[in-house]
Design a protein around this motif. Structure first.
Motif, PDB file in Angstrom:
ATOM      1  N   UNK A   1      37.929  30.693  60.876  1.00  9.70           N
ATOM      2  CA  UNK A   1      37.556  31.351  62.132  1.00  9.70           C
ATOM      3  C   UNK A   1      36.065  31.248  62.431  1.00  9.70           C
ATOM      4  N   UNK A   2      35.260  30.831  61.453  1.00  7.97           N
ATOM      5  CA  UNK A   2      33.813  30.731  61.659  1.00  7.97           C
ATOM      6  C   UNK A   2      33.402  29.287  61.940  1.00  7.97           C
ATOM      7  N   UNK A   3      32.590  29.139  62.979  1.00  9.69           N
ATOM      8  CA  UNK A   3      31.996  27.847  63.349  1.00  9.69           C
ATOM      9  C   UNK A   3      33.012  26.714  63.398  1.00  9.69           C
TER      10      UNK A   3
ATOM     11  N   UNK B   1      35.395  22.445  67.107  1.00 12.21           N
ATOM     12  CA  UNK B   1      35.524  22.196  68.547  1.00 12.21           C
ATOM     13  C   UNK B   1      34.505  22.982  69.379  1.00 12.21           C
ATOM     14  N   UNK B   2      33.847  23.977  68.790  1.00  7.24           N
ATOM     15  CA  UNK B   2      32.833  24.756  69.512  1.00  7.24           C
ATOM     16  C   UNK B   2      31.408  24.324  69.157  1.00  7.24           C
TER      17      UNK B   2
ATOM     18  N   UNK C   1      25.484  24.497  70.024  1.00 11.09           N
ATOM     19  CA  UNK C   1      24.196  23.807  70.059  1.00 11.09           C
ATOM     20  C   UNK C   1      23.559  23.932  71.445  1.00 11.09           C
ATOM     21  N   UNK C   2      24.354  23.771  72.478  1.00  6.68           N
ATOM     22  CA  UNK C   2      23.853  23.904  73.845  1.00  6.68           C
ATOM     23  C   UNK C   2      23.297  25.309  74.088  1.00  6.68           C
ATOM     24  N   UNK C   3      23.998  26.319  73.604  1.00 10.87           N
ATOM     25  CA  UNK C   3      23.523  27.702  73.759  1.00 10.87           C
ATOM     26  C   UNK C   3      22.210  27.922  73.009  1.00 10.87           C
ATOM     27  N   UNK C   4      22.098  27.377  71.807  1.00 12.68           N
ATOM     28  CA  UNK C   4      20.854  27.508  71.041  1.00 12.68           C
ATOM     29  C   UNK C   4      19.694  26.833  71.764  1.00 12.68           C
TER      30      UNK C   4
ATOM     31  N   UNK D   1      33.006  32.870  66.042  1.00 10.47           N
ATOM     32  CA  UNK D   1      33.979  33.655  65.280  1.00 10.47           C
ATOM     33  C   UNK D   1      35.247  33.614  66.110  1.00 10.47           C
ATOM     34  N   UNK D   2      36.287  32.999  65.573  1.00 14.87           N
ATOM     35  CA  UNK D   2      37.472  32.748  66.383  1.00 14.87           C
ATOM     36  C   UNK D   2      37.085  31.804  67.503  1.00 14.87           C
TER      37      UNK D   2
END
Length: 123
Positions: free
Chosen positions: A5-7, A10-11, A16-19, A49-50
């Motif tokens: 559920x962590x990292x 597919x996300x 990275x874009x958000x960071x 997370x999820x």
């Protein structure tokens, strides 16, 4: 086999874009949280997370910190935030929400509130 559920992979590009496009408030809070500066606690930013990506996450404390700007001030986003928080809390995480303005204007109070959630805190 336990479901990851962590990292989730597919996300990864979205995290990275958000960071790379952090808000002023996110940058300011990260500066205070990074490198275990706050009571020696390690925080991660833009952790998934999820299917959700949280702004800041402290794994040892199971503590999530979310910063909310104007985009959160409508019923659609408030409903989404509620469902998201309910899911994260169902995994035994604590979710703290702060307005961007709180970080900009009163970061010391925000940091004190975060420290208050630490399980081994003497305060």
């Amino acid at each position: 086999m336990k479901k990851k559920i962590h990292n989730r992979k597919q996300l990864e590009s979205f995290r990275k874009e958000l960071r790379n496009n952090a808000t002023t408030s996110e940058k300011k809070l990260w500066k205070a949280l990074q490198k275990s500066q706050l009571e020696g606690k390690k925080f991660r930013r833009q952790q998934s997370i999820g299917n959700y990506i949280v702004d800041f996450y402290c794994p040892t404390e199971r503590l999530i910190i979310e910063l909310d700007g104007e985009v959160h001030n409508n019923s659609v986003n408030q409903d989404y935030d509620f469902k998201r928080t309910t899911y994260l809390e169902s995994l035994n995480h604590t979710v703290l929400r702060f307005q961007n303005e709180e970080v900009k204007n009163s970061i010391d109070l925000v940091l004190e509130r975060i420290k208050f959630e630490f399980s081994d805190s003497d305060s």
